[in-house]
Design a protein around this motif. Structure first.
Motif, short mmCIF file in Angstrom:
data_model
loop_
_atom_site.label_atom_id
_atom_site.label_comp_id
_atom_site.label_asym_id
_atom_site.label_seq_id
_atom_site.Cartn_x
_atom_site.Cartn_y
_atom_site.Cartn_z
N GLU A 88 0.84 -1.20 0.00
CA GLU A 88 0.00 0.00 0.00
C GLU A 88 0.87 1.25 0.00
N ASP A 89 2.11 1.11 -0.44
CA ASP A 89 3.09 2.18 -0.29
C ASP A 89 3.51 2.87 -1.59
N TYR A 90 2.94 2.49 -2.73
CA TYR A 90 3.31 3.08 -4.01
C TYR A 90 2.24 4.05 -4.50
N LEU A 91 2.68 5.17 -5.04
CA LEU A 91 1.77 6.15 -5.60
C LEU A 91 1.17 5.59 -6.89
N ASN A 92 -0.14 5.55 -6.96
CA ASN A 92 -0.88 5.03 -8.11
C ASN A 92 -1.78 6.13 -8.67
N TYR A 93 -2.08 5.99 -9.95
CA TYR A 93 -3.05 6.89 -10.59
C TYR A 93 -4.04 6.03 -11.36
N GLY A 94 -5.32 6.17 -11.03
CA GLY A 94 -6.37 5.45 -11.74
C GLY A 94 -6.85 6.27 -12.91
N SER A 95 -6.61 5.79 -14.13
CA SER A 95 -6.97 6.58 -15.31
C SER A 95 -8.48 6.62 -15.53
N SER A 96 -9.22 5.64 -15.04
CA SER A 96 -10.67 5.65 -15.24
C SER A 96 -11.36 6.67 -14.33
N ASN A 97 -10.93 6.75 -13.07
CA ASN A 97 -11.56 7.72 -12.15
C ASN A 97 -10.71 8.98 -11.96
N LYS A 98 -9.53 9.01 -12.56
CA LYS A 98 -8.61 10.16 -12.50
C LYS A 98 -8.28 10.56 -11.06
N LYS A 99 -8.01 9.56 -10.23
CA LYS A 99 -7.68 9.78 -8.82
C LYS A 99 -6.32 9.19 -8.50
N TRP A 100 -5.60 9.85 -7.58
CA TRP A 100 -4.32 9.38 -7.07
C TRP A 100 -4.56 8.67 -5.75
N ARG A 105 2.67 -1.86 -6.50
CA ARG A 105 3.50 -1.28 -7.56
C ARG A 105 3.21 -1.82 -8.94
N ILE A 106 2.11 -2.53 -9.13
CA ILE A 106 1.79 -3.13 -10.42
C ILE A 106 1.29 -2.05 -11.38
N ASN A 107 2.04 -1.84 -12.45
CA ASN A 107 1.70 -0.85 -13.46
C ASN A 107 0.90 -1.54 -14.56
N GLY A 108 -0.20 -0.92 -14.97
CA GLY A 108 -1.04 -1.52 -16.00
C GLY A 108 -1.67 -0.47 -16.90
N ASP A 109 -2.69 -0.90 -17.63
CA ASP A 109 -3.36 0.00 -18.57
C ASP A 109 -4.23 1.04 -17.86
N THR A 110 -4.95 0.63 -16.81
CA THR A 110 -5.85 1.55 -16.13
C THR A 110 -5.29 2.07 -14.80
N ILE A 111 -4.31 1.38 -14.26
CA ILE A 111 -3.65 1.80 -13.03
C ILE A 111 -2.18 2.07 -13.36
N LYS A 112 -1.76 3.32 -13.14
CA LYS A 112 -0.38 3.68 -13.45
C LYS A 112 0.42 3.83 -12.16
N THR A 113 1.56 3.17 -12.12
CA THR A 113 2.49 3.42 -11.02
C THR A 113 3.79 4.02 -11.55
N TYR A 114 3.93 4.14 -12.87
CA TYR A 114 5.08 4.80 -13.48
C TYR A 114 4.63 6.20 -13.91
N HIS A 115 5.32 7.22 -13.42
CA HIS A 115 4.89 8.60 -13.65
C HIS A 115 6.04 9.44 -14.17
N THR A 116 5.73 10.40 -15.03
CA THR A 116 6.74 11.36 -15.47
C THR A 116 6.86 12.47 -14.43
N GLN A 117 7.95 13.18 -14.47
CA GLN A 117 8.15 14.30 -13.56
C GLN A 117 7.05 15.33 -13.78
N GLU A 118 6.70 15.57 -15.02
CA GLU A 118 5.67 16.56 -15.35
C GLU A 118 4.32 16.15 -14.75
N GLU A 119 3.96 14.87 -14.84
CA GLU A 119 2.71 14.40 -14.25
C GLU A 119 2.70 14.61 -12.74
N LEU A 120 3.81 14.27 -12.08
CA LEU A 120 3.89 14.43 -10.63
C LEU A 120 3.78 15.90 -10.24
#
Length: 142
Positions: A88-100, A105-120
Motif C-alpha cells: 500500500e506504499d506506491y503512488l498510483n493513478y487510476g486513469s478511469s476515475n482520475k484519482k491518485w 506497484r503493479i503498473n497496467g493500462d488503467t492503473i499507473k504506477t510509473y509517472h513522469t516528472q511533469e505528471e507528478l
C-alpha cells in the motif's frame, strides 16, 4: 497503418542522442562519416556505446531524426513512501476515475504506477522527488 506511415512519426530517442544530433545536425552526413572515420579516437560516452551497438541502427535513427523529427524519451518514476505498509506504499493513478492513491506497484493500462516528472508536478506531487521520506526509482517501461 502501413510501413510508410509508421516511419513518418517522430523518432523517440534518449537525451544523449538528441544532444549529439543537435550539435551535428547542420552537416549531419559529414558529421556521421567523420564520427565513424575517427571512431577509435572518440571519447567513451553513452553515445559512442549506442552508436557501436548494431541493434540500435544508429545511421537509420539519425537520418530518421532529420527526416521526421524526434522526441526525447521521458523518464518514468516509481514513487514509494517509506514506512507505509508493504503493498500500500506506491503512488498510483487510476486513469478511469482520475484519482491518485497508494497501493501496490503493479503498473497496467488503467492503473499507473510509473509517472513522469511533469505528471507528478502537475498533480502537486513534485515535492516527492526530493523528499527523504520518499523513495523514487527511475524505471524503464516494458
Amino acid at each position: 497503418m502501413d510501413d510508410k506511415e509508421k516511419q513518418q512519426k517522430p523518432v523517440v530517442v534518449k537525451q544523449f542522442i538528441a544532444n549529439w544530433y543537435e550539435k551535428h545536425k547542420y552537416n549531419l552526413e559529414f558529421n556521421m562519416w567523420d564520427y565513424v572515420y575517427r571512431f577509435d579516437y572518440q571519447e567513451d560516452t553513452s553515445f559512442k556505446e549506442w552508436f557501436n551497438d548494431p541493434k540500435t541502427e544508429p545511421f537509420k535513427t539519425l537520418v530518421n531524426m532529420k527526416q521526421f523529427g524526434y522526441k526525447v524519451e521521458e523518464k518514468l518514476y516509481l514513487v514509494r513512501v517509506k514506512g507505509i505498509k508493504a503493498g500500500e506504499d506506491y503512488l498510483n493513478y487510476g486513469s478511469s476515475n482520475k484519482k491518485w492513491y497508494f497501493d501496490n506497484r503493479i503498473n497496467g493500462d488503467t492503473i499507473k504506477t510509473y509517472h513522469t516528472q511533469e505528471e507528478l508536478e502537475k498533480a502537486g506531487f513534485g515535492w516527492m522527488l526530493n523528499s527523504p521520506g520518499v523513495e523514487v526509482t527511475e524505471v524503464e517501461e516494458g
